[in-house]
Write a protein that holds these residues in place. Sequence first.
Motif, PDB file in Angstrom:
ATOM      1  N   LEU A 224       0.830  -1.206   0.000  1.00 13.60           N
ATOM      2  CA  LEU A 224       0.000   0.000   0.000  1.00 13.60           C
ATOM      3  C   LEU A 224       0.866   1.258   0.000  1.00 13.60           C
ATOM      4  CD1 LEU A 224      -2.823   1.278   0.208  1.00 13.60           C
ATOM      5  CD2 LEU A 224      -2.638   1.096   2.685  1.00 13.60           C
ATOM      6  N   ALA A 225       1.998   1.221   0.735  1.00 15.53           N
ATOM      7  CA  ALA A 225       2.890   2.380   0.737  1.00 15.53           C
ATOM      8  C   ALA A 225       3.463   2.630  -0.656  1.00 15.53           C
ATOM      9  CB  ALA A 225       4.007   2.165   1.752  1.00 15.53           C
ATOM     10  N   HIS A 226       3.744   1.567  -1.403  1.00 16.79           N
ATOM     11  CA  HIS A 226       4.212   1.726  -2.785  1.00 16.79           C
ATOM     12  C   HIS A 226       3.121   2.360  -3.645  1.00 16.79           C
ATOM     13  CE1 HIS A 226       8.205   0.012  -2.977  1.00 16.79           C
ATOM     14  NE2 HIS A 226       7.829  -1.046  -2.255  1.00 16.79           N
ATOM     15  N   GLU A 227       1.900   1.907  -3.471  1.00  9.26           N
ATOM     16  CA  GLU A 227       0.804   2.434  -4.285  1.00  9.26           C
ATOM     17  C   GLU A 227       0.550   3.905  -4.000  1.00  9.26           C
ATOM     18  OE1 GLU A 227      -2.454  -0.071  -3.365  1.00  9.26           O
ATOM     19  OE2 GLU A 227      -1.663  -1.827  -4.443  1.00  9.26           O
ATOM     20  N   GLU A 228       0.739   4.331  -2.738  1.00  8.65           N
ATOM     21  CA  GLU A 228       0.501   5.727  -2.379  1.00  8.65           C
ATOM     22  C   GLU A 228       1.684   6.618  -2.692  1.00  8.65           C
ATOM     23  OE1 GLU A 228      -2.289   7.054  -1.339  1.00  8.65           O
ATOM     24  OE2 GLU A 228      -3.322   5.103  -1.418  1.00  8.65           O
ATOM     25  N   GLY A 229       2.806   6.047  -3.102  1.00  7.91           N
ATOM     26  CA  GLY A 229       3.959   6.846  -3.475  1.00  7.91           C
ATOM     27  C   GLY A 229       4.821   7.290  -2.306  1.00  7.91           C
ATOM     28  N   TYR A 230       4.711   6.624  -1.160  1.00  2.00           N
ATOM     29  CA  TYR A 230       5.567   6.974  -0.017  1.00  2.00           C
ATOM     30  C   TYR A 230       6.995   6.513  -0.306  1.00  2.00           C
ATOM     31  CZ  TYR A 230       1.034   7.393   2.319  1.00  2.00           C
ATOM     32  OH  TYR A 230      -0.251   7.728   2.648  1.00  2.00           O
ATOM     33  N   ASP A 231       7.965   7.371   0.055  1.00  2.00           N
ATOM     34  CA  ASP A 231       9.359   7.049  -0.262  1.00  2.00           C
ATOM     35  C   ASP A 231      10.239   6.962   0.983  1.00  2.00           C
ATOM     36  OD1 ASP A 231      11.324   6.470  -2.241  1.00  2.00           O
ATOM     37  OD2 ASP A 231      12.163   8.466  -1.928  1.00  2.00           O
ATOM     38  N   ARG A 232       9.893   7.695   2.035  1.00  2.00           N
ATOM     39  CA  ARG A 232      10.648   7.674   3.293  1.00  2.00           C
ATOM     40  C   ARG A 232       9.681   7.259   4.404  1.00  2.00           C
ATOM     41  NH1 ARG A 232      15.349  10.681   3.368  1.00  2.00           N
ATOM     42  NH2 ARG A 232      14.949  11.368   5.504  1.00  2.00           N
ATOM     43  N   VAL A 233       9.809   6.003   4.841  1.00  2.00           N
ATOM     44  CA  VAL A 233       8.802   5.441   5.743  1.00  2.00           C
ATOM     45  C   VAL A 233       9.482   4.743   6.918  1.00  2.00           C
ATOM     46  CG1 VAL A 233       6.980   5.157   4.022  1.00  2.00           C
ATOM     47  CG2 VAL A 233       8.719   3.394   4.280  1.00  2.00           C
ATOM     48  N   LEU A 234       8.733   4.652   8.020  1.00  2.00           N
ATOM     49  CA  LEU A 234       9.169   3.952   9.224  1.00  2.00           C
ATOM     50  C   LEU A 234       8.015   3.051   9.658  1.00  2.00           C
ATOM     51  CD1 LEU A 234      11.313   3.656  11.484  1.00  2.00           C
ATOM     52  CD2 LEU A 234      10.169   5.513  12.688  1.00  2.00           C
ATOM     53  N   PHE A 235       8.235   1.744   9.605  1.00  2.00           N
ATOM     54  CA  PHE A 235       7.198   0.769   9.932  1.00  2.00           C
ATOM     55  C   PHE A 235       7.332   0.362  11.398  1.00  2.00           C
ATOM     56  CE2 PHE A 235       8.108   0.279   5.411  1.00  2.00           C
ATOM     57  CZ  PHE A 235       6.840   0.410   4.859  1.00  2.00           C
ATOM     58  N   ALA A 236       6.223   0.412  12.124  1.00  3.17           N
ATOM     59  CA  ALA A 236       6.212   0.077  13.551  1.00  3.17           C
ATOM     60  C   ALA A 236       5.251  -1.081  13.784  1.00  3.17           C
ATOM     61  CB  ALA A 236       5.788   1.285  14.389  1.00  3.17           C
ATOM     62  N   SER A 237       5.727  -2.099  14.528  1.00  4.01           N
ATOM     63  CA  SER A 237       4.923  -3.278  14.850  1.00  4.01           C
ATOM     64  C   SER A 237       5.120  -3.640  16.320  1.00  4.01           C
ATOM     65  CB  SER A 237       5.318  -4.457  13.956  1.00  4.01           C
ATOM     66  OG  SER A 237       4.663  -5.643  14.362  1.00  4.01           O
ATOM     67  N   ASP A 238       4.078  -4.210  16.929  1.00  7.23           N
ATOM     68  CA  ASP A 238       4.198  -4.647  18.322  1.00  7.23           C
ATOM     69  C   ASP A 238       4.629  -6.104  18.427  1.00  7.23           C
ATOM     70  OD1 ASP A 238       1.947  -5.868  17.394  1.00  7.23           O
ATOM     71  OD2 ASP A 238       0.643  -5.268  19.043  1.00  7.23           O
ATOM     72  N   CYS A 239       4.965  -6.747  17.311  1.00  5.67           N
ATOM     73  CA  CYS A 239       5.441  -8.126  17.304  1.00  5.67           C
ATOM     74  C   CYS A 239       6.973  -8.110  17.325  1.00  5.67           C
ATOM     75  CB  CYS A 239       4.917  -8.870  16.071  1.00  5.67           C
ATOM     76  SG  CYS A 239       5.375 -10.611  16.019  1.00  5.67           S
ATOM     77  N   LEU A 240       7.554  -8.326  18.504  1.00  3.73           N
ATOM     78  CA  LEU A 240       8.996  -8.236  18.657  1.00  3.73           C
ATOM     79  C   LEU A 240       9.726  -9.300  17.851  1.00  3.73           C
ATOM     80  CD1 LEU A 240      11.473  -7.001  20.021  1.00  3.73           C
ATOM     81  CD2 LEU A 240      11.081  -8.521  21.962  1.00  3.73           C
ATOM     82  N   SER A 241       9.197 -10.530  17.815  1.00  3.41           N
ATOM     83  CA  SER A 241       9.869 -11.596  17.068  1.00  3.41           C
ATOM     84  C   SER A 241       9.938 -11.287  15.580  1.00  3.41           C
ATOM     85  CB  SER A 241       9.143 -12.926  17.301  1.00  3.41           C
ATOM     86  OG  SER A 241       7.791 -12.852  16.869  1.00  3.41           O
ATOM     87  N   LEU A 242       8.905 -10.649  15.036  1.00  5.93           N
ATOM     88  CA  LEU A 242       8.920 -10.282  13.622  1.00  5.93           C
ATOM     89  C   LEU A 242       9.972  -9.212  13.354  1.00  5.93           C
ATOM     90  CD1 LEU A 242       7.750 -10.373  10.764  1.00  5.93           C
ATOM     91  CD2 LEU A 242       6.009  -8.730  11.508  1.00  5.93           C
ATOM     92  N   VAL A 243      10.068  -8.220  14.223  1.00  3.60           N
ATOM     93  CA  VAL A 243      11.064  -7.165  14.043  1.00  3.60           C
ATOM     94  C   VAL A 243      12.472  -7.743  14.143  1.00  3.60           C
ATOM     95  CG1 VAL A 243      11.924  -4.979  14.968  1.00  3.60           C
ATOM     96  CG2 VAL A 243       9.462  -5.416  14.896  1.00  3.60           C
ATOM     97  N   GLN A 244      12.666  -8.706  15.039  1.00  5.64           N
ATOM     98  CA  GLN A 244      13.977  -9.349  15.145  1.00  5.64           C
ATOM     99  C   GLN A 244      14.320 -10.126  13.885  1.00  5.64           C
ATOM    100  OE1 GLN A 244      13.479 -11.645  18.720  1.00  5.64           O
ATOM    101  NE2 GLN A 244      14.106  -9.968  20.074  1.00  5.64           N
ATOM    102  N   ARG A 245      13.346 -10.797  13.295  1.00  8.53           N
ATOM    103  CA  ARG A 245      13.602 -11.493  12.027  1.00  8.53           C
ATOM    104  C   ARG A 245      13.981 -10.503  10.928  1.00  8.53           C
ATOM    105  NH1 ARG A 245      11.277 -16.868  11.421  1.00  8.53           N
ATOM    106  NH2 ARG A 245      10.024 -17.485  13.218  1.00  8.53           N
ATOM    107  N   LEU A 246      13.332  -9.343  10.904  1.00  3.71           N
ATOM    108  CA  LEU A 246      13.617  -8.345   9.867  1.00  3.71           C
ATOM    109  C   LEU A 246      15.013  -7.763  10.015  1.00  3.71           C
ATOM    110  CD1 LEU A 246      10.153  -6.553   9.902  1.00  3.71           C
ATOM    111  CD2 LEU A 246      11.100  -7.835   7.982  1.00  3.71           C
ATOM    112  N   HIS A 247      15.518  -7.679  11.237  1.00  2.00           N
ATOM    113  CA  HIS A 247      16.853  -7.136  11.472  1.00  2.00           C
ATOM    114  C   HIS A 247      17.939  -8.205  11.375  1.00  2.00           C
ATOM    115  CE1 HIS A 247      15.031  -3.545  13.892  1.00  2.00           C
ATOM    116  NE2 HIS A 247      14.939  -3.391  12.587  1.00  2.00           N
ATOM    117  N   SER A 248      17.563  -9.469  11.328  1.00  2.00           N
ATOM    118  CA  SER A 248      18.541 -10.547  11.302  1.00  2.00           C
ATOM    119  C   SER A 248      19.018 -10.805   9.874  1.00  2.00           C
ATOM    120  CB  SER A 248      17.932 -11.829  11.887  1.00  2.00           C
ATOM    121  OG  SER A 248      18.827 -12.911  11.763  1.00  2.00           O
ATOM    122  N   ALA A 249      20.308 -11.142   9.757  1.00  3.00           N
ATOM    123  CA  ALA A 249      20.890 -11.466   8.444  1.00  3.00           C
ATOM    124  C   ALA A 249      21.030 -12.963   8.233  1.00  3.00           C
ATOM    125  CB  ALA A 249      22.250 -10.799   8.299  1.00  3.00           C
TER     126      ALA A 249
END
Length: 611
Positions: free
Chosen positions: A554-579
Amino acid sequence: MRSSWSGPWICCGDFNETRCRYSCKAKDPRRGVQTPVAHNFRYEAMWRRASDYTETVEAAWAASRGANVSLASTWASINRMAPMLRDWSRSTFGSVRKQIRKLEQRLFFLRGQAVTEEYVKEERVIEQKLCDLFECEDIMAHQRSRVDWLREGDRSTAFFHAKAAARKRTNKINSIIREDGSKCDSQGEIKGMVHKFYENLFSSEPYESVDAVLDAIPKKVTEEMNSDLCVRWGIGDGKSVKIMCDNWVPGFPPDAIQSTSPIPRNATVHCLMDGEARTWNQENVQAFFAPDIADQILQIPISRRADSDFACWPLTRHGMYTVKSGYNLARSAKFLHWRSSTGQGLSSGWMEGDKQWRAIWRIKALGKMKIHLWRFAHNCLPSGDQLQKRRVVWREIKCYFNFQLRRKNFSSCRQWLFDFLEQASDLHAAVLAATFWHIWDARNEARNSMEKPNPQRTCAKILAYMDLIKEHLLKCSPVTRRESNAPPKWTPPPPGVLLLNVDAAIFEAVGLMGAGMVVRDSMGIFVMACRFQMQGVVSPEHAEALALKRTIRLAHEEGYDRVLFASDCLSLVQRLHSASPDRSMVGLVVDDIKLATSSFTLASFIHVKRV
């Protein structure tokens, strides 16, 4: 002397330049004044146990440090600091071994006297001091022996002192043998030979017949064993996974997949996909399978990065095989096979039983005490009724710690122990383990010696030991600020960045997942919001990942270019930061999220607490 006397003779005299330490300072008319013997400064790890350790080190460093900060001045400051710390150690700790001998002699004297309240209190104080000194002695032995598996808490033995002494003798290479058999004692040449040896050892050599070597290795895992393993296939292009033969649908093994229309056995999952869009062909899936299987297939993520299908291991969080998970699987299979061969089967509450056994190993006490409780639960002790016989000790311990043993419904040792641990606090569970072990130790002492230990002394030992457990194992983190019941304060994003808060919820009764998204700018001004729903999602983390993936689209469709995504699921955020690689179902969605956010000028993920 031989020429003047033919009988027995002996020549006596002081032929040693230095016989004792104080003689080092004596004057010798032949050599003048001898300098004292210099002892190197040794840092003791046990110093950190002192309450004023940090203040003492900082004060000594401040007193010895000069204005110059060069390397030479720093070294000089350390040399001036060393005698200060040595004097502090002498006044704070003294000689640990001498103090132990002195206290043990006093304790031996007290135990030979009549039992009085004053003597019992003094015994308890001495027991606590000895425990502290024994820990200091263990740390000293640990520092000198460098044995990795020595843990603080077990008293050192002759082995560790022998290890420390042996290390002094063997921790040096004086010579080495060359390839031609000659001896090399040059330190520079020894270094070069060692470097060359390990360089050749760990460098690979080209070999073309690797396949021939692998074919010569006997196979221990047969094809039947491979088919029995619970490895599940992840979907990439779908051209390697067979629809009716492979394990690829979560919750449905191959023999449980039934199609409403005939499907060839060699047909692959690629037939159910839209290859160009890398999505499922919903019409084909629903046409060939029952609704429950079709819904499950449509929820399987398709990897947009993987060119081919891949195997994932469902027994780990990230889908990667580990030796630990394989070992646990083998143990479980062996246990189930044994239960089946003996005709016992598996009870419906086996998971609850496993939880109860784990409660024993979570007790804050030494391993030997937890093993003692485990033996008690298995009726492995020669005296299984010690719980009901040691009334004197238990009466004082229960009164001191204010808890009850709940013996009214005592049907078996195991059931009573599990019921007690389920309702007990960490302190009471530790008291139980320490009391059991000390009672058993007193029983062994009475059995192997002429004198029977007094119950009051056993109580004093238990109370002294519990003071150490409360000090070191049951420490509560200090509260540095006043807790507030107010909700967490909203933190705005940086200027020019939009904050997208995403959240998802599962409604198991109707089999739906609902998600919502709110967009605000750096001033907190509302920009937009949306909601959507999906069917068949049963994992909360999977639902959060799908909601975030839809929000990014949806952010792509609206043309947002500088975004900060916030979630209350800590395990998901850890997966996103993991390499690290992630082959789980959630990991595939995370890979798609990372790929989709690569086109943003600025995109990051943060965790926010639930309000």
